[in-house]
Design a protein around this motif. Structure first.
Motif, PDB file in Angstrom:
ATOM      1  N   THR A 346      12.079 -39.923   6.996  1.00  0.00           N
ATOM      2  CA  THR A 346      12.918 -40.055   8.056  1.00  0.00           C
ATOM      3  C   THR A 346      12.116 -41.415   8.528  1.00  0.00           C
ATOM      4  O   THR A 346      11.715 -42.256   8.190  1.00  0.00           O
ATOM      5  CB  THR A 346      11.967 -38.277   8.351  1.00  0.00           C
ATOM      6  N   LYS A 348      10.549 -41.367  11.175  1.00  0.00           N
ATOM      7  CA  LYS A 348       9.261 -41.867  11.639  1.00  0.00           C
ATOM      8  C   LYS A 348       8.081 -43.138   9.761  1.00  0.00           C
ATOM      9  O   LYS A 348       7.212 -43.207  10.294  1.00  0.00           O
ATOM     10  CB  LYS A 348       8.553 -40.770  12.043  1.00  0.00           C
ATOM     11  N   ARG A 350       7.493 -41.135   7.733  1.00  0.00           N
ATOM     12  CA  ARG A 350       6.959 -40.498   6.657  1.00  0.00           C
ATOM     13  C   ARG A 350       8.460 -39.601   5.950  1.00  0.00           C
ATOM     14  O   ARG A 350       9.624 -39.866   6.197  1.00  0.00           O
ATOM     15  CB  ARG A 350       6.896 -39.083   8.072  1.00  0.00           C
ATOM     16  N   LEU A 371       6.623 -31.864   6.854  1.00  0.00           N
ATOM     17  CA  LEU A 371       6.621 -33.925   7.392  1.00  0.00           C
ATOM     18  C   LEU A 371       5.774 -33.934   6.139  1.00  0.00           C
ATOM     19  O   LEU A 371       4.315 -33.399   6.120  1.00  0.00           O
ATOM     20  CB  LEU A 371       6.285 -33.635   8.244  1.00  0.00           C
ATOM     21  N   TRP A 372       5.623 -34.862   4.846  1.00  0.00           N
ATOM     22  CA  TRP A 372       4.697 -35.512   4.228  1.00  0.00           C
ATOM     23  C   TRP A 372       4.407 -36.934   5.019  1.00  0.00           C
ATOM     24  O   TRP A 372       4.928 -38.396   4.462  1.00  0.00           O
ATOM     25  CB  TRP A 372       4.812 -35.611   2.818  1.00  0.00           C
ATOM     26  N   ASP A 373       2.954 -37.745   5.357  1.00  0.00           N
ATOM     27  CA  ASP A 373       2.648 -38.942   5.387  1.00  0.00           C
ATOM     28  C   ASP A 373       2.245 -39.512   4.359  1.00  0.00           C
ATOM     29  O   ASP A 373       0.959 -38.742   3.776  1.00  0.00           O
ATOM     30  CB  ASP A 373       1.346 -38.815   6.813  1.00  0.00           C
ATOM     31  N   SER A 375       0.412 -42.195   3.836  1.00  0.00           N
ATOM     32  CA  SER A 375      -0.501 -43.041   4.111  1.00  0.00           C
ATOM     33  C   SER A 375      -1.533 -42.388   3.810  1.00  0.00           C
ATOM     34  O   SER A 375      -3.075 -42.961   3.617  1.00  0.00           O
ATOM     35  CB  SER A 375      -0.391 -44.093   5.493  1.00  0.00           C
ATOM     36  N   ASN A 377      -1.579 -39.135   3.134  1.00  0.00           N
ATOM     37  CA  ASN A 377      -1.455 -36.756   2.113  1.00  0.00           C
ATOM     38  C   ASN A 377      -1.690 -36.100   2.734  1.00  0.00           C
ATOM     39  O   ASN A 377      -1.120 -35.099   3.343  1.00  0.00           O
ATOM     40  CB  ASN A 377      -2.766 -37.288   0.951  1.00  0.00           C
ATOM     41  N   SER A 620      12.883 -47.394   8.664  1.00  0.00           N
ATOM     42  CA  SER A 620      12.816 -45.996   8.608  1.00  0.00           C
ATOM     43  C   SER A 620      14.372 -45.382   8.361  1.00  0.00           C
ATOM     44  O   SER A 620      14.303 -44.985   7.933  1.00  0.00           O
ATOM     45  CB  SER A 620      11.191 -45.481   8.240  1.00  0.00           C
TER      46      SER A 620
END
Length: 660
Positions: A346, A348, A350, A371-373, A375, A377, A620
């Protein structure tokens, strides 16, 4: 009044008799004659200029017999050529013979080239790298075995190593004998067991050793049910003695005749489009069959899910490939996904999981969109998905332009061989305050395996699919449509020439046409009594915009490098006609999954003899790599693409991903 008797002439009688025969034959063969006439009329209709201008047109690519393969994967390269990858092509005989195929096709010159294929890349993952190479990782180590085909008991052996001073490599053919059951099993592949982990408490000075493990598939030495096991047992390793024999051992649960799924490999390769060959790089840490590869904003690649070396879904161990070092590194935290999850980068930084997936995994785990971050998790669920239990084999696409961050999920079916399917489309705006899926217009039919392709005019072509699992019960859908995100409308276009379901896909070509490939029907008839035949035909769809007179054209078409935020100027004959410019990432399609494709709106200025385009600054939004640049006029007619290379952005801060 006198009446004269009318006598039928001989000619009339002959005509009447002939007509009677024709009518009689027509009565007997009416369906065939009507079918022929209908076909002729349909063929006439779809070739009319006005029909093509609204609906487009399909053509068959005349592929020479020797280059017709079971195309499982396809990727557009920055040379304009298309890499067609079959590996063993879902053909167990080819697998046993180690007959692995890759063909390189040049759509412009209409030439073909066989590419030596080092491993069975059937059901691998692939993605575009910053330098234009294609990363291909994973593939097939062993085909599935159904219960009726299994002649030897087998299953998973977990090998333990309690020695913190050295790892242990056990070659293929290593034998394990149960300490209780006395039964012996043999490993089918080599296995490396890392050294045990040794830690010392700084305060107490106490040393603790944590055993390390590795997994390998084993089989009984002989055929027969008497060699299967029941309860868990500890197994000694043949050939090891002394401390090695004490420190290294196996533990296995039931070793039986249960169905055995496909097994993956760790091997990774970069395909070089210039040298036109595969180049071996470091293998993944995990074996993967059915993985998804997603390019990140710095050019590294995330590898997720897949079946491992013993046929189980990789339990949340995800890793990242660095094209600079050619090495893989585990992410510090685990997150589970079913196989071939649709994971998009995405704007951002993520990762957005749309919920689309293909193939394997429990029905109640890892299937919720969110949505998975990477940095942290952290995973934030995105609600609102309709038909959430039939998302398998659905198609997901980042709607154009990419700046809007709107995603569409199309069709889908039930988990595994479930007969259910849906015609729903669902759309989510990630820029909304509270992102939530909402239904879009229904597809042309209920469809698993639809293929969607972003077109340069900001519309999306979707084609084919089947109403049931792998086209079962003759459920292939011979329909296509174009969706316009601008007004949320759709209209059906020219019907595809052949059915396409499992193992099919589609790619946008630089000239604005779309190629479709593959299809692997389970059965070849409505009664499901005949085995299906892999569809090797490749078709080309010419969209309606290419039937309009006149077309923009950018001059100075030599490939060039443009940095994020940078500009590039091109000459054009009628710059005043150009309404927008789009930067389109070349597709890399397999198993209803093409997370690569994205179309980015470019700011541009008209000059006296052309246009100057400006790239966004966000890495990104524009991950590094090669892109197709199209100028589009006010009628929606795109220019032939010119190639632009976007290098990685300079890192703004020290990297933390995969290093915590």
């Amino acid at each position: 009044m006198n009446f004269r008797r009318y006598r039928v002439s001989r000619r009339t009688r002959r005509f009447a008799v002939g007509s009677g025969v024709v009518l009689a034959l027509a009565g007997m063969n009416g369906p065939a004659i009507w079918g022929y006439a209908s076909h002729e009329y349909h063929d006439y209709k779809i070739n009319q200029p006005e029909y093509k201008e609204r609906n487009g047109h399909w053509d068959v690519v005349d592929v020479p017999e020797r280059y017709r393969i079971n195309t499982i994967h396809a990727a557009l390269l920055h040379t304009g050529k298309v890499l067609l990858v079959a590996g063993s092509g879902n053909n167990a005989a080819h697998f046993r013979a180690k007959s692995f195929r890759t063909v390189l096709w040049d759509p412009v010159a209409d030439t073909y080239k066989d590419i030596p294929t080092p491993k069975d890349l059937f059901c691998a993952g692939h993605t575009q790298l910053p330098d234009g190479r294609l990363l291909v990782a994973g593939g097939t180590q062993r085909y599935e075995k159904l219960e009726g085909d299994i002649t030897k008991a087998g299953g998973l052996m977990v090998v333990h190593n309690e020695n913190p001073d050295k790892p242990m490599t056990l070659p293929a053919g290593t034998r394990f004998t149960g300490r209780k059951n006395g039964k012996t099993f043999e490993s089918k592949d080599a296995v490396l067991v890392p050294r045990a982990k040794k830690e010392q408490n700084k305060e107490t000075r106490k040393v603790t050793v944590t055993v390390s493990t590795a997994r390998v598939y084993v089989e009984a030495l002989q055929k027969g049910h008497e060699f299967e096991t029941g309860l868990t047992d500890n197994y000694r390793v043949e050939g090891l003695s002394g401390k090695d024999g004490q420190n290294v051992y196996g533990i296995a649960n039931k070793l039986s005749f249960d169905k055995k799924d496909f097994q993956g490999i760790k091997d990774s390769f970069e395909f070089d489009p210039v040298a036109e060959r595969y180049v071996t790089v470091d293998p993944m840490n995990e074996a993967r069959w059915y993985p998804t590869l997603t390019t990140l904003q710095d050019g590294r690649v995330l590898s997720v899910s897949g079946l491992d070396e013993i046929g189980q879904v990789v339990p949340g161990k995800n890793e990242v490939y660095d094209p600079k070092t050619k090495k893989w590194t585990y992410l510090p935290d685990e997150r589970f996904f079913p196989t071939y999850p649709a994971l998009f980068l995405t704007d951002k930084g993520r990762i957005f999981y749309t919920g689309s997936n293909a193939g394997y995994g429990p029905a109640d785990k890892g299937r919720v969109p969110g949505l998975w971050d990477l940095s942290t998790n952290a995973f934030t669920e995105v609600p609102g998905m309709s038909d959430p239990d039939i998302l398998e084999t659905s198609m997901s696409v980042l709607l154009p332009p990419a700046q809007d961050q709107r995603y569409m999920v199309l069709g889908g079916g039930g988990v595994g061989e479930d007969a259910r399917s849906t015609a729903r489309t669902r759309i989510v705006d990630l820029h909304a305050d509270r992102p939530r899926f909402r239904d879009g217009p229904d597809l042309y039919a209920k469809a698993r395996y639809p293929s969607s392709v972003i077109l340069p005019d900001d519309t999306v072509l979707t084609t084919n699919g089947s109403g049931d699992y792998r086209g079962r019960s003759a459920s292939n859908v011979l329909k296509a449509e174009i969706y316009d995100p601008a007004d949320n409308s759709r209209h059906e276009v020219a019907d595809p020439l052949v059915g396409r379901n499992y193992h099919s896909g589609a790619l946008l070509l630089p000239d604005g046409r779309v190629m479709t490939f593959g299809s692997d029907s389970l059965f070849g008839d409505r009664a499901n009594s005949k085995p299906g035949v892999f569809q090797q035909q490749i078709d080309l769809y010419t969209p309606p915009y290419l039937y309009k007179k006149g077309r923009p054209e950018l001059k100075d078409t030599a490939p060039r490098t443009v940095e994020l935020g940078g500009t590039a100027t091109y000459r054009a004959e009628r710059p005043q006609d150009i309404a927008k410019a789009r930067l389109i990432r070349p597709g890399s399609f397999t198993h209803v999954t093409n997370v690569e494709q994205r179309s980015i709106a470019l700011e541009f200025k008209r000059t006296a003899d052309g246009i100057t385009v400006t790239l966004p600054k966000d890495p990104s939004l524009v991950p590094p790599g090669w892109y197709m640049l199209n100028a589009v006029d006010g009628r929606g007619v795109p220019s032939p693409a010119v190639w632009v290379k976007v290098p990685p952005a300079a890192p703004a801060a020290p990297e933390t991903l995969a290093k915590r």
